[in-house]
Design an enzyme around this catalytic site. Sequence first.
Site, mmCIF file in Angstrom:
data_model
loop_
_atom_site.group_PDB
_atom_site.id
_atom_site.type_symbol
_atom_site.label_atom_id
_atom_site.label_comp_id
_atom_site.label_asym_id
_atom_site.label_seq_id
_atom_site.Cartn_x
_atom_site.Cartn_y
_atom_site.Cartn_z
ATOM 1 N N ASP A 291 0.855 -1.208 0.000
ATOM 2 C CA ASP A 291 0.000 0.000 0.000
ATOM 3 C C ASP A 291 0.886 1.252 0.000
ATOM 4 O O ASP A 291 2.096 1.155 0.167
ATOM 5 C CB ASP A 291 -0.866 0.012 1.265
ATOM 6 N N ASP A 293 0.566 3.656 2.287
ATOM 7 C CA ASP A 293 0.355 4.224 3.620
ATOM 8 C C ASP A 293 -0.727 5.322 3.532
ATOM 9 O O ASP A 293 -1.792 5.041 2.986
ATOM 10 C CB ASP A 293 1.686 4.725 4.209
HETATM 11 N N1 LIG Z 1 1.289 1.255 5.739
HETATM 12 C C1 LIG Z 1 1.830 0.396 6.584
HETATM 13 N N2 LIG Z 1 2.301 0.818 7.779
HETATM 14 C C2 LIG Z 1 2.854 -0.061 8.626
HETATM 15 N N3 LIG Z 1 2.974 -1.358 8.390
HETATM 16 C C3 LIG Z 1 2.520 -1.816 7.225
HETATM 17 N N4 LIG Z 1 2.505 -3.059 6.717
HETATM 18 C C4 LIG Z 1 1.935 -3.001 5.517
HETATM 19 N N5 LIG Z 1 1.568 -1.729 5.222
HETATM 20 C C5 LIG Z 1 1.926 -0.979 6.283
#
Ligand SMILES: Nc1ncnc2[nH]cnc12
Length: 370
Positions: A291, A293
């Site tokens: 992703d 974030d």
């Molecule tokens: N955006 C994110 N922040 C922290 N850990 C993650 N693991 C997968 N995506 C994450």
Amino acid sequence: MTAVFVAAIAGLAPLDVIASLANAGTLCAFVAVAACVLVLRRRDPAARRPFRTPLAWVVAPLAILGCCYLFTSLQVVTQIAFLDRVSGWHIGIIGGSGLYDVAGIEDGRWVEVATPWGPPSDAIFTGRVGAARVSFLPRHGRGHRISPDALNARANIDALKRLGVTDVLAVSSVGSLVEERPPGSFTIVDQFIDRTKGRVSSFFGTGCVAHVSMADPVCPRLSALVADAAGEGVDRGGTYLAMEGPQFSTRAESLLYRQWGCHVIGMTAMPEAKLAREAELPYALVGMVTDYDCWREDEAAVDVTQVLAQLSANAAKARSMVLALLRGLPAERAASPIDTCLDAAIITAKGARDPALVAKLDAVAGRALA
Ligand SMILES: Nc1ncnc2[nH]cnc12
Ligand SMILES: CSC[C@H]1O[C@H](OP(=O)(O)O)[C@H](O)[C@@H]1O
């Protein structure tokens, strides 16, 4: 020659390791003796026999069965060390979110490993791929039972070291903090910023103090091997922001980490990487991006549904990468400077060390403390 060999082992290996390997060796010798008694009765029935062995056809098979039974009751760690045909490589794989097993392991079985730091996240699946031994630990346990902030990273690293692991490949799901590392891409992490709070981050402490270098926190050799094995869509190098979790970041935090020059974000690689270094285990980390974030304007912030949607594609790619790595390892493992890094790190004088802590350090630092 034999005396020199035995003296070298006796002088360098920890006493409990020598004792348990001697037990295994003695049991094997007894099996061989019992088998020879029967073979000689067949081959040379008229031979002069100064020692009497009554009921040989009953006693010898019973001795063989009894010794085999005793062998299986030795610690699994001892059995593996004794039976191993080694190339020198024993790769420990820590599988993160989405990677709860790996494919292609031969002669594999799940083994429970007890450690002085408590239980690891789960049993460890150990077997081999070609000449290399491999041991796989699901970081959050099968079924993803353990939250990132509650992981017993000391037990996980100790258990792998106790099983004889020489190098650790960690695999983690991460959020991307830069446009050019989209979901589905893999980052071979080479730096960290540790923003975790209150996690126990060292095997050492009062009674036995050590300061290992974390300037170069990953093993360049293993990182290069895994980057080659990963193929397309791999970024070599990148800074991993380790956050506490389990909540995802705020938008302000995410923007701040971008300004700090971080590339990916996750919740688990610290203190894992520090502990691997303290245990003299070369460590490499593959971040599988799931992703962006929450730093992108006008875009929904990361949530678990989004992560899960990307996970299965990432996990399939990770399984192929792991198998390619194991199959492509150099035939022999050359020594790494990380194998002996505690030699320059332990500061407490021999006479001032706490025997209780030293005993707990048997697996991770037994070599350096001997
Ligand atoms: N955006 C994110 N922040 C922290 N850990 C993650 N693991 C997968 N995506 C994450
Ligand atoms: C399921 S998203 C958050 C979760 O995923 C990552 O775990 P891992 O590093 O073990 O793959 C992240 O660090 C969080 O624990």
